[in-house]
Design an enzyme around this catalytic site. Structure first.
Site, PDB file in Angstrom:
ATOM      1  N   GLY A 131       0.776  -1.243   0.000  1.00 17.53           N
ATOM      2  CA  GLY A 131       0.000   0.000   0.000  1.00 17.53           C
ATOM      3  C   GLY A 131       0.801   1.282   0.000  1.00 17.53           C
ATOM      4  O   GLY A 131       0.327   2.315  -0.473  1.00 17.53           O
ATOM      5  N   ASP A 175       1.547   3.305   4.679  1.00 12.21           N
ATOM      6  CA  ASP A 175       0.414   4.047   4.111  1.00 12.21           C
ATOM      7  C   ASP A 175      -0.495   4.629   5.191  1.00 12.21           C
ATOM      8  O   ASP A 175      -0.866   5.796   5.158  1.00 12.21           O
ATOM      9  CB  ASP A 175      -0.389   3.142   3.147  1.00 12.21           C
ATOM     10  CG  ASP A 175      -0.698   1.758   3.713  1.00 12.21           C
ATOM     11  OD1 ASP A 175      -0.439   1.510   4.914  1.00 12.21           O
ATOM     12  OD2 ASP A 175      -1.194   0.907   2.950  1.00 12.21           O
ATOM     13  N   ASP A 213      -3.316   2.458  11.955  1.00 14.28           N
ATOM     14  CA  ASP A 213      -4.679   2.205  12.424  1.00 14.28           C
ATOM     15  C   ASP A 213      -4.582   1.749  13.885  1.00 14.28           C
ATOM     16  O   ASP A 213      -4.479   2.571  14.787  1.00 14.28           O
ATOM     17  CB  ASP A 213      -5.251   1.134  11.482  1.00 14.28           C
ATOM     18  CG  ASP A 213      -6.712   0.861  11.669  1.00 14.28           C
ATOM     19  OD1 ASP A 213      -7.437   1.768  12.077  1.00 14.28           O
ATOM     20  OD2 ASP A 213      -7.142  -0.274  11.387  1.00 14.28           O
TER      21      ASP A 213
END
Ligand code: 5GP
Ligand code: MG
Length: 182
Positions: free
Chosen positions: A43, A99, A102
């Site tokens: 990503g 990227d 989280d």
């Protein structure tokens, strides 16, 4: 806009501004010292490719791949090293390029691994940050922008390996990954 995109969160111009801001901070912090940029596959690649072109110190790149969400949109809480970098990082300044951060599990584990391998310094750069989802504490040295707790795609980010080629970051329509219950 792609038919599966609910809304565009960050357009192409905004992405380039974010990348430029991050690059300027890194250039100023490193003050010409060589840097090993470790790109977390897959990503981060569009972001990392834009970023490295704006770095002014001597740069090497390497790649690492860890297990991802697969077809789910929730973190599994553990990471699996699928591909390691190809060099000894002892004494090197390392910048991990990710990227999105989280839960923080991925970057927390990779950073510990690199510190264990005795890098001179280990810094973290993430294009996007979802702070509301953090489970483990991670110091993000260079953060592009914070986003709300929504599943995003584009500019490298996928859902089931699709949408990485969208030139912007957008929110994926829920209908794409949730079954409609009557
Ligand atoms: P963490 O380990 O911090 O929970 O997760 C980091 C990884 O989860 C990212 O590298 C990315 O692969 C995936 N991820 C987290 N949030 C999203 C999201 O909104 N969209 C996509 N496509 N991937 C995400
Ligand atoms: Mg990832």
């Amino acid at each position: 806009m792609h038919k599966d995109v609910e809304k565009i969160l960050i357009n192409e111009t905004e992405l380039q501004e974010i990348v430029q801001n991050i690059a300027e901070k890194i250039n100023s912090d490193l003050n010409g010292e060589p840097l090993l940029v470790v790109i977390i596959l897959k990503g981060s690649t569009p972001f990392a490719m834009d970023l490295i072109k704006k770095l002014t110190m001597p740069v090497e790149i390497d790649f690492m791949q860890v297990s991802s969400y697969g077809k789910s949109t929730a973190s599994s809480g553990f990471i699996n090293l699928k591909k390691d970098i190809e060099q000894d990082i002892t004494g090197k300044n390392v910048l991990i390029v990710e990227d999105i951060i989280d839960s923080g599990n991925t970057l927390n584990k990779i950073k510990k691994l690199f510190e264990h391998r005795q890098a001179k310094s280990v810094k973290i750069c993430a294009l996007l940050d979802k702070p509301s989802r953090r489970v483990v504490d991670v110091d993000v040295d260079y953060s592009g922008t914070e986003i709300p707790d929504e599943f995003v795609i584009g500019y490298g980010l996928d859902y089931a390996e699709q949408y990485r080629n969208l030139p912007y970051v957008g929110v994926l329509k829920k209908s794409v990954y949730e079954k409609v219950v009557d």
